[in-house]
Design a protein around this motif. Structure first.
Motif, mmCIF file in Angstrom:
data_model
loop_
_atom_site.group_PDB
_atom_site.id
_atom_site.type_symbol
_atom_site.label_atom_id
_atom_site.label_comp_id
_atom_site.label_asym_id
_atom_site.label_seq_id
_atom_site.Cartn_x
_atom_site.Cartn_y
_atom_site.Cartn_z
ATOM 1 N N SER A 41 1.177 2.412 10.232
ATOM 2 C CA SER A 41 -0.154 2.674 9.844
ATOM 3 C C SER A 41 -1.171 1.539 10.051
ATOM 4 C CB SER A 41 -0.187 3.434 8.557
ATOM 5 O OG SER A 41 0.669 4.661 8.582
ATOM 6 N N VAL A 42 -0.648 0.410 9.348
ATOM 7 C CA VAL A 42 -1.582 -0.617 9.266
ATOM 8 C C VAL A 42 -1.820 -1.209 10.688
ATOM 9 C CG1 VAL A 42 -1.743 -3.130 8.433
ATOM 10 C CG2 VAL A 42 -0.608 -1.646 6.962
ATOM 11 N N VAL A 57 2.737 2.409 2.688
ATOM 12 C CA VAL A 57 2.667 3.064 3.884
ATOM 13 C C VAL A 57 3.302 2.279 4.821
ATOM 14 C CG1 VAL A 57 0.109 3.709 3.569
ATOM 15 C CG2 VAL A 57 0.507 1.559 4.542
ATOM 16 N N LEU A 101 0.766 -1.313 0.164
ATOM 17 C CA LEU A 101 0.078 -0.053 -0.072
ATOM 18 C C LEU A 101 0.766 1.261 -0.060
ATOM 19 C CD1 LEU A 101 -2.680 -0.977 2.441
ATOM 20 C CD2 LEU A 101 -2.901 -1.114 0.067
ATOM 21 N N LYS A 141 -6.387 4.884 0.051
ATOM 22 C CA LYS A 141 -5.876 3.521 0.655
ATOM 23 C C LYS A 141 -7.108 2.538 0.915
ATOM 24 C CE LYS A 141 -1.921 5.327 0.742
ATOM 25 N NZ LYS A 141 -0.927 4.902 -0.285
ATOM 26 N N TRP A 185 -4.670 0.876 11.843
ATOM 27 C CA TRP A 185 -6.086 0.537 11.314
ATOM 28 C C TRP A 185 -6.704 -0.580 11.930
ATOM 29 C CZ3 TRP A 185 -4.028 0.871 5.498
ATOM 30 C CH2 TRP A 185 -3.367 2.232 5.161
ATOM 31 N N SER A 223 -7.904 5.548 10.776
ATOM 32 C CA SER A 223 -8.655 5.063 9.400
ATOM 33 C C SER A 223 -7.912 5.501 8.325
ATOM 34 C CB SER A 223 -10.125 5.394 9.526
ATOM 35 O OG SER A 223 -11.088 5.114 10.592
ATOM 36 N N PRO A 224 -7.920 4.606 7.437
ATOM 37 C CA PRO A 224 -7.254 4.954 6.138
ATOM 38 C C PRO A 224 -7.856 5.998 5.273
ATOM 39 C CG PRO A 224 -8.329 2.842 5.764
ATOM 40 C CD PRO A 224 -8.491 3.162 7.301
ATOM 41 N N GLU A 225 -7.082 6.578 4.601
ATOM 42 C CA GLU A 225 -7.899 7.738 3.717
ATOM 43 C C GLU A 225 -8.513 7.138 2.417
ATOM 44 O OE1 GLU A 225 -4.419 10.085 2.729
ATOM 45 O OE2 GLU A 225 -3.751 8.761 1.186
#
Length: 265
Positions: A32-33, A28, A26, A47, A36, A42-44
């Motif tokens: 970040s994962v 990132v 992704l 993503k 989430w 939360s992803p944008e």
């Protein structure tokens, strides 16, 4: 009902991906994962679209808790597999980086902070050891030891501090193969005031094989006051020369520069 974080974790595990592998796909960070999947973030939209394409599911399914996956229902992995994956991820995280901070604090900073990123992750490591005593790839503290270190007392490949020792050292007092500071000593030394080295450039005093300064002592020297090494210099001779032109020179520094001048070659 399943939340987005639960759905993402289930889909990732179904595809046999670690958090880091999913993050790489992704573009990132693994953090970040992790956020989430824990529900901390939360992803944008971009993503979410990428996740939809990657797992072959709709964005509606991802973001709406009440929707169940219609495309390809699957059973959750057995608890033993989940536990094994968590253990593997924990081991993987250790070999990517290792951090530790003491519980004791001073002025709001950990007394000791340690943070290392290991090969091959060290080149993209953004973690910094910050503490009174800081040790790591990147270290910032009163006493700092690291590949890149910043502190009152710093030691590292690239070192910045009041007292800096390193392959490339910048400081009020700097010591290293390349040293730059008010007082600098090393094979290549640049001192705003004083310098000693093979090649020495000093604003006030320079001592070296090649020396350039207001007062210069060396085998090859240039300046207003010059003392050439010639066939050799005695320490007392160098001290007398320095005191003649700098009578108020701090005695320990006088001794150090005189010792250096008597042993240039």
């Amino acid at each position: 009902m399943k939340t987005f974080s639960e759905k993402l974790q289930e889909l990732r595990r179904r595809e046999g991906l670690s958090q880091e592998q999913l993050a790489d796909q992704l573009g990132v960070t693994r953090q970040s994962v992790s956020k989430w999947e824990s529900g901390a973030a939360s992803p944008e939209l971009s993503k979410l679209i990428a996740l939809s394409d990657l797992f072959g599911i709709s964005i509606d399914y991802l973001v709406k808790d009440h929707l169940e996956e219609p495309e390809r229902p699957a059973e959750a992995p057995p608890p033993s597999m989940v536990k094994l994956e968590e253990q593997v991820e924990e081991i993987s995280r250790f070999f990517r980086s290792w951090t530790w901070e003491s519980q004791a604090k001073l002025f709001g900073l950990p007394l000791v902070s340690v943070c290392f990123c290991f090969y091959p992750h060290m080149l993209r490591c953004r973690r910094t050891a910050r503490g009174i005593i800081a040790i790591g790839n990147i270290a910032v503290g009163v006493v700092a030891l690291g590949a890149f270190s910043v502190g009152v007392f710093s030691l590292g490949a690239l070192s910045v501090g009041a007292l800096a020792l390193g392959a490339l050292a910048f400081g009020l007092a700097a010591l290293g193969p390349v040293a730059i500071g008010l007082l600098a000593f090393g094979p290549v030394a640049v001192g705003l005031w004083y310098a000693g080295g093979v090649a020495a450039l000093g604003g006030k005093i320079a001592v070296g094989v090649a020396a350039l300064g207001e007062t210069a002592i060396g085998y090859d020297a240039a300046g207003h006051h010059i003392l050439l090494w010639g066939d050799g210099l005695a320490q007392a001779e160098v001290e007398a020369f320095l005191l003649e032109h700098h009578p108020n020179l701090w005695k320990p520094l006088l001794k150090l520069l005189a010792l250096f001048g008597a042993n240039i070659k």
